[in-house]
Design an enzyme around this catalytic site. Structure first.
Site, PDB file in Angstrom:
ATOM      1  N   HIS A  97       0.849  -1.190   0.000  1.00  0.00           N
ATOM      2  CA  HIS A  97       0.000   0.000   0.000  1.00  0.00           C
ATOM      3  C   HIS A  97       0.886   1.241   0.000  1.00  0.00           C
ATOM      4  O   HIS A  97       2.102   1.142   0.192  1.00  0.00           O
ATOM      5  CB  HIS A  97      -0.899   0.023   1.243  1.00  0.00           C
ATOM      6  CG  HIS A  97      -0.108   0.182   2.510  1.00  0.00           C
ATOM      7  ND1 HIS A  97       0.443  -0.892   3.181  1.00  0.00           N
ATOM      8  CD2 HIS A  97       0.267   1.286   3.218  1.00  0.00           C
ATOM      9  CE1 HIS A  97       1.116  -0.458   4.241  1.00  0.00           C
ATOM     10  NE2 HIS A  97       1.029   0.867   4.284  1.00  0.00           N
TER      11      HIS A  97
ATOM     12  N   HIS B 271       5.700   5.726  -1.116  1.00  0.00           N
ATOM     13  CA  HIS B 271       6.473   4.506  -1.337  1.00  0.00           C
ATOM     14  C   HIS B 271       5.643   3.301  -0.926  1.00  0.00           C
ATOM     15  O   HIS B 271       4.645   3.424  -0.215  1.00  0.00           O
ATOM     16  CB  HIS B 271       7.766   4.528  -0.521  1.00  0.00           C
ATOM     17  CG  HIS B 271       7.525   4.508   0.954  1.00  0.00           C
ATOM     18  ND1 HIS B 271       7.191   5.653   1.667  1.00  0.00           N
ATOM     19  CD2 HIS B 271       7.536   3.485   1.862  1.00  0.00           C
ATOM     20  CE1 HIS B 271       7.017   5.342   2.943  1.00  0.00           C
ATOM     21  NE2 HIS B 271       7.215   4.030   3.088  1.00  0.00           N
TER      22      HIS B 271
END
Length: 314
Positions: free
Chosen positions: A43, A129
């Site tokens: 995620h 990220h």
């Protein structure tokens, strides 16, 4: 009592998860990180919340639904690898994404909404990220230059929603979806696109499952709020288009919604009703869980009615 941690994040599509997982499987043989993240846990974090008291769950969900309603879906591209922590002994190994203004704007709105609710958030600049591994444990120091030769995952994926996750440290995968909020904004900046966006809610409503049941009154109020917002958007667009509303149109039945919601909350608070034979009570008795299922399906049936279609349960 052990507290759960919650966070708001951008989920990845199955294709993006699989691309990163393939890379992770290959890289793990040459990069001795202690933990490699499960494919289903990939995620992009927008806001880490920590503990969410029951009283804050409904306001949080309302705020996230409002943010999502004005944000248009967009796409992201996987690109680049990197680490956080010490240069020679990083604590995080991550997959990056290409710079995308829509992601930055979405994160800003999510972040500000969470701050306004009193959550204490990370003040560091946003660095989108996807964490794929944690804690370097190699005998030799980590060599950042080694990342240049790795065949990083590369794919483009869509972002149609944001998700409220809960962390379960004792489980694998450990991130559990509590609620999903569809991005309903139009590319031209308008909020919603009438019936087309209303129907999107039908596709997402089944996401509100198990764990939200712990906050049932808040959950019911959230559904009422979402309905009212969707109704207001649709009516505004009907008026803007100059459409004439005839008496007795499908919106009329919505006038009774507040009393319907109150009755449902009351039934839930009373708990399971006693079993009665069919002659004495033709209406089926409902447990709390059944009442909540009724809530979910009633919402779906309402959307079908707005389409002029027979009510149905997908």
């Amino acid at each position: 009592m052990k507290r759960s941690h919650y966070f708001i994040a951008v989920p990845l599509t199955s294709e993006a998860k699989q691309a990163i997982s393939r890379f992770s499987g290959d890289a793990s043989s040459s990069l001795p990180f202690r933990t490699w993240v499960h494919e289903e846990d990939y995620h992009i974090t927008l806001a880490f919340l920590g503990d969410v008291p029951p009283g804050k769950m409904a306001p949080l969900c309302e705020a996230m639904a409002a943010v999502a309603a004005k944000s248009a879906p967009f796409s992201l591209a996987l690109a680049g690898l990197g680490t956080f922590g010490e240069r020679t002994a990083p604590r995080i190994f991550w997959q990056g994404v290409k710079e995308e203004a829509a992601l930055n704007e979405l994160r800003r709105d999510v972040y500000e909404a969470c701050l306004s609710l009193g959550f204490s958030l990370d003040r560091r600049p946003f660095a989108p990220h996807i964490t794929i591994a944690r804690k370097w444990q190699g005998e030799a120091p980590f060599q950042p230059e080694a990342l240049r030769s790795l065949p990083a995952a590369s794919t483009v994926f869509s972002v149609p929603e944001i998700v409220l996750y809960r962390t379960n440290m004792e489980k694998t995968p450990k991130y559990e979806t509590i609620a999903a909020f569809p991005l309903l904004g139009a590319p031209d900046g308008r909020t919603g696109e009438g019936m087309g966006q209303l129907l999107k809610l039908r596709d997402y409503i089944s996401r509100y499952e198990t764990d939200v049941y712990h906050y049932v009154p808040e959950f019911i109020r959230l559904k009422q709020w979402q309905w009212e917002q969707a109704k207001a958007r649709w009516e505004a667009e009907r008026d803007a288009d100059g459409a004439r509303r005839e008496p007795g149109e499908t919106w009329d039945f919505l006038l009774d919604k507040p009393s319907w919601w109150e009755r449902l909350i009351g039934r839930w608070r009373r708990g399971p009703e006693p079993e009665m034979d069919e002659e004495r009570s033709p209406a089926p008795s409902l447990s709390r869980a059944a009442t909540l299922d009724e809530l979910k399906w009633q919402f779906l049936d309402d959307l079908f009615e707005l389409q002029g279609m027979p009510a149905g349960r997908l």
